[in-house]
Design an enzyme around this catalytic site. Structure first.
Site, short mmCIF file in Angstrom:
data_model
loop_
_atom_site.label_atom_id
_atom_site.label_comp_id
_atom_site.label_asym_id
_atom_site.label_seq_id
_atom_site.Cartn_x
_atom_site.Cartn_y
_atom_site.Cartn_z
N THR A 28 0.87 -1.18 0.00
CA THR A 28 0.00 0.00 0.00
C THR A 28 0.90 1.23 0.00
OG1 THR A 28 -1.87 1.13 1.04
CG2 THR A 28 -0.30 0.08 2.53
N ASP A 95 -2.59 7.05 4.03
CA ASP A 95 -2.85 5.91 3.13
C ASP A 95 -3.80 6.27 1.99
OD1 ASP A 95 -3.97 2.44 3.67
OD2 ASP A 95 -2.45 3.31 2.33
N ASN A 158 -12.21 5.28 -0.89
CA ASN A 158 -12.28 6.72 -0.65
C ASN A 158 -12.57 7.09 0.79
OD1 ASN A 158 -14.86 5.69 -0.87
ND2 ASN A 158 -15.68 7.57 -1.76
N GLU A 184 -7.94 -2.65 -1.69
CA GLU A 184 -6.50 -2.94 -1.68
C GLU A 184 -5.66 -1.65 -1.67
OE1 GLU A 184 -8.79 -3.84 -3.76
OE2 GLU A 184 -8.19 -3.79 -5.86
N GLU A 234 -17.84 0.63 -7.42
CA GLU A 234 -18.36 1.09 -8.70
C GLU A 234 -19.60 0.31 -9.12
OE1 GLU A 234 -14.15 2.60 -10.68
OE2 GLU A 234 -15.12 0.80 -11.46
N LEU A 249 -27.60 -17.14 -3.22
CA LEU A 249 -28.76 -16.30 -2.89
C LEU A 249 -28.50 -15.43 -1.66
CD1 LEU A 249 -31.36 -16.23 -4.57
CD2 LEU A 249 -32.51 -17.40 -2.69
N GLU A 255 -23.74 -0.14 -2.35
CA GLU A 255 -23.56 1.32 -2.32
C GLU A 255 -22.64 1.66 -3.48
OE1 GLU A 255 -25.69 2.37 1.31
OE2 GLU A 255 -25.03 3.39 -0.50
N CYS A 289 -18.76 9.33 -3.88
CA CYS A 289 -19.76 8.72 -4.76
C CYS A 289 -20.97 9.60 -4.96
CB CYS A 289 -20.21 7.40 -4.17
SG CYS A 289 -20.74 7.63 -2.49
N GLU A 390 -19.19 8.69 -14.46
CA GLU A 390 -18.57 9.05 -13.19
C GLU A 390 -17.06 9.20 -13.40
OE1 GLU A 390 -18.22 6.06 -9.99
OE2 GLU A 390 -19.17 7.57 -8.73
N GLU A 467 -27.68 2.13 4.15
CA GLU A 467 -26.81 2.13 5.31
C GLU A 467 -27.25 3.28 6.19
OE1 GLU A 467 -22.77 2.15 3.65
OE2 GLU A 467 -22.77 -0.04 3.79
O1 TXE Z 1 -14.37 0.58 -6.50
P1 TXE Z 1 -14.19 -0.88 -7.09
P2 TXE Z 1 -13.20 1.51 -5.98
C1 TXE Z 1 -17.81 4.01 -5.55
C2 TXE Z 1 -17.41 5.25 -6.30
C3 TXE Z 1 -16.44 4.71 -7.31
C4 TXE Z 1 -15.84 3.52 -6.62
C5 TXE Z 1 -14.41 3.78 -6.20
O2 TXE Z 1 -18.54 5.83 -6.89
O3 TXE Z 1 -17.16 4.28 -8.45
O4 TXE Z 1 -16.62 3.23 -5.46
O5 TXE Z 1 -13.99 2.76 -5.36
C6 TXE Z 1 -13.53 -5.08 -4.62
N1 TXE Z 1 -16.13 -9.01 -6.64
N2 TXE Z 1 -18.25 4.39 -4.24
O6 TXE Z 1 -12.40 1.93 -7.16
O7 TXE Z 1 -13.11 -1.02 -8.07
C7 TXE Z 1 -12.26 -4.27 -4.58
O8 TXE Z 1 -11.17 -5.07 -4.13
C8 TXE Z 1 -15.97 -8.64 -5.36
C9 TXE Z 1 -19.67 4.39 -3.98
O9 TXE Z 1 -12.49 0.82 -4.87
O10 TXE Z 1 -15.55 -1.25 -7.49
C10 TXE Z 1 -12.62 -3.19 -3.57
O11 TXE Z 1 -12.45 -3.66 -2.26
N3 TXE Z 1 -15.22 -7.58 -4.96
C11 TXE Z 1 -19.95 4.52 -2.51
C12 TXE Z 1 -14.11 -2.96 -3.82
O12 TXE Z 1 -14.55 -4.12 -4.48
C13 TXE Z 1 -14.62 -6.85 -5.93
C14 TXE Z 1 -19.11 5.50 -1.79
C15 TXE Z 1 -14.45 -1.74 -4.63
O13 TXE Z 1 -13.72 -1.79 -5.82
C16 TXE Z 1 -14.72 -7.17 -7.31
C17 TXE Z 1 -17.72 5.29 -2.11
C18 TXE Z 1 -15.53 -8.29 -7.64
N4 TXE Z 1 -15.72 -8.67 -8.90
C19 TXE Z 1 -17.32 4.80 -3.34
N5 TXE Z 1 -14.00 -6.25 -8.01
C20 TXE Z 1 -21.41 4.78 -2.13
N6 TXE Z 1 -22.39 4.72 -3.01
O14 TXE Z 1 -21.61 4.99 -0.95
C21 TXE Z 1 -13.47 -5.41 -7.11
N7 TXE Z 1 -13.82 -5.77 -5.87
#
Ligand code: TXE
Length: 493
Positions: A28, A95, A158, A184, A234, A249, A255, A289, A390, A467
């Protein structure tokens, strides 16, 4: 827990630090300097199995406590977090690249407030009962609101500590156990949550940490011993999580991302409207987000709005997140930095008007670091990717409008619907617009304020479930109905 934690950082399973068996580690990095802060061990499938077994065992003892007893433990954990506020805030800034101006309140206090809030709700979790005739002598039923068992939490980078708390507090208050996988990019602050929960009296196995990237996330979404996944990330990742969870299931809280609208009407206080737009686009380097990245401004006040906005955007101080003077830090990583710059370059190529920002800062002290200056575009075409996708960086798009119905139709035109905002002095209009915005959270005359008492989440493709607030408890419990027959069984034959 031992202090300091060993390097490479281990997993936390069954209340103890445990080396992963994958033999793999990742680093990290500090976003500002690019320096390695720590190495972290990656969980294997066997490690996830061990975490599920420990969680299932710990959960039985934890669920056997009364809600009041669980609440007392979580309340202690909240106090322990507040006692370590500066330490946690500094780690989040180091971090995650988030300014130390932000992290004590937005990250640490929010996490502590969440634990305190669900500590208070824990004793109130229960069912209902109802007579079905016969003035008390007849049949009746009651319901039991039960924990789900083992919950898998998957965090985004974030708001690492806050997200870990927002997922863990309701789950534990209801008697579940949690296996949490941080993003990560920001794996470190979750260890402090594990420490304070253990110190507060959470039994071994009730809170576990596994580390790794998508591969480990997919071990959680596939595991038959996990009843629920609470995911933050995302939109497309959320869809993958849902697909993988289908085989067993699991219930889901998702989120996800958004491209939220902020509507500024002609009667708005323009200084407040600019403040809301800045909060909706530049706080946490725009990596939020719910951000209101599409700022619809009534055309009659567009020039007055921009003349107030641009100087304030250009005055934002970029720098080292650990410097108390810094208002905006670096983006989370060089990859994400490149992604945000690519969005900006494409918007320029597509003909959007760049009003300020648009690239890295000129300050030589920040050269080569993943900074993006606060950026404002003026656009007239909602079809541009700039207005639909986004970006997750400090990039605001201002869009003129002429009438309320037009603004609402344009605001609601995307497949996502996380949040929205409306700036007006006409409160009848404010509540009418709030009712018509397709979003899970709407702010009237402010933006991005998320008290723990208020349910949080999106609609459409921005997510499922909620949440915070009492609503969160619906998603970490299940209802069992118990029917009681006091008389003989009436059988037809
Ligand atoms: O997301 P990623 P990031 C959203 C924000 C942005 C994103 C940024 O809008 O789009 O988060 O965060 C794990 N199966 N929000 O880039 O890449 C991965 O290891 C299972 C919305 O981190 O989607 C990480 O721990 N897990 C939010 C996590 O998923 C998987 C507020 C997120 O990774 C996976 C904050 C998979 N296939 C950020 N692929 C809100 N709405 O409150 C990845 N991961």
């Amino acid at each position: 827990m031992t202090d300091p934690l060993p390097d490479p950082r281990p997993l936390v399973i069954g209340g103890a630090l445990r080396d992963a068996t994958s033999g793999e580690t990742f680093e990290t990095l500090e976003p500002f300097s690019g320096a390695v802060i720590a190495r972290v061990q990656v969980a294997s499938a066997a490690d996830v199995d061990a975490a599920v077994a420990a969680a299932a065992e710990g959960q039985r003892a934890w669920a056997a406590l009364s809600g009041a007893a669980r609440g007392a433990v979580l309340a202690r954990a909240a106090d322990l977090i507040r006692a370590r506020r500066d330490e946690i805030a500094r780690l989040e800034s180091l971090d995650g690249g988030k300014p130390i101006q932000e992290t004590p309140d937005a990250d640490v206090d929010s996490g502590a407030d969440c634990l305190a809030y669900f500590a208070a709700l824990a004793p109130t979790i229960g069912g209902e009962s109802q007579d079905l005739g016969g003035l008390g002598g007849g049949p009746w039923f009651y319901t039991r609101r039960e924990p789900l068992g083992v919950v898998g939490g998957i965090g985004a980078w974030n708001y690492p500590f806050q997200i870990a708390c927002w997922k863990t507090a309701p789950a534990l208050a209801a008697g579940n156990a949690m296996i949490f996988k941080p993003a990560e990019q920001t794996p470190l602050s979750a260890y402090i949550l594990a420490e304070v929960l253990a110190e507060a009296g959470v039994p071994p196995g009730v809170f576990n940490i596994v580390q790794g990237d998508a591969r480990v996330g997919r071990m959680l979404t596939a595991h038959p011993g996990i009843a629920k996944i609470s995911f933050t990330g995302e939109v497309n990742t959320g869809k993958a999580v849902m697909a993988d969870s289908a085989a067993t299931l699991k219930t889901l809280t998702l989120e996800l991302g958004g491209k939220s609208p902020l509507l500024v009407f002609e009667d708005a206080d323009l200084d407040d409207a600019v403040s809301a737009a800045i909060l909706a686009n530049f706080y946490t380097q725009g990596q939020i987000c719910t951000n209101g990245t599409r700022v619809f401004v009534h055309r009659d006040v567009l020039d007055a709005f921009l003349s107030r906005l641009l100087p304030r955007a250009e005055a934002i101080r970029l720098g080292n997140p650990l410097d108390p003077e810094t208002q905006m830090g670096p983006l989370i990583s060089p990859d994400h930095h490149a992604s945000v710059l690519a969005h900006i370059d494409r918007a320029v190529a597509d003909g959007a008007t760049l009003l300020t920002g648009g690239g890295p800062p000129t300050d030589p002290a920040l050269a080569g670091k993943p900074f993006v200056r606060p950026t404002v575009f003026l656009a007239h075409d909602d079809a541009l990717p700039l207005c639909r996708e986004e970006i997750f960086g400090p990039v605001m798009t201002v869009l003129p409008f002429a009438a309320e119905d037009e603004a609402l139709a344009r605001a609601n035109a995307l497949p996502v619907g996380l949040a929205g905002g409306v700036m007006t002095r006409d409160l009848t209009r404010a509540h009418r617009v709030a009712a018509r915005l397709e979003a899970g959270v709407v702010w009237i005359n402010t933006y991005n304020v998320t008290p723990i008492e208020m349910p949080f989440g999106g609609v459409k493709q921005s997510g499922l479930g909620r949440e915070n607030g009492r609503a969160a408890l619906e998603h970490v419990t299940r209802i069992k109905s118990v029917y009681v027959e006091p008389g003989p069984v009436e059988a037809p034959y």
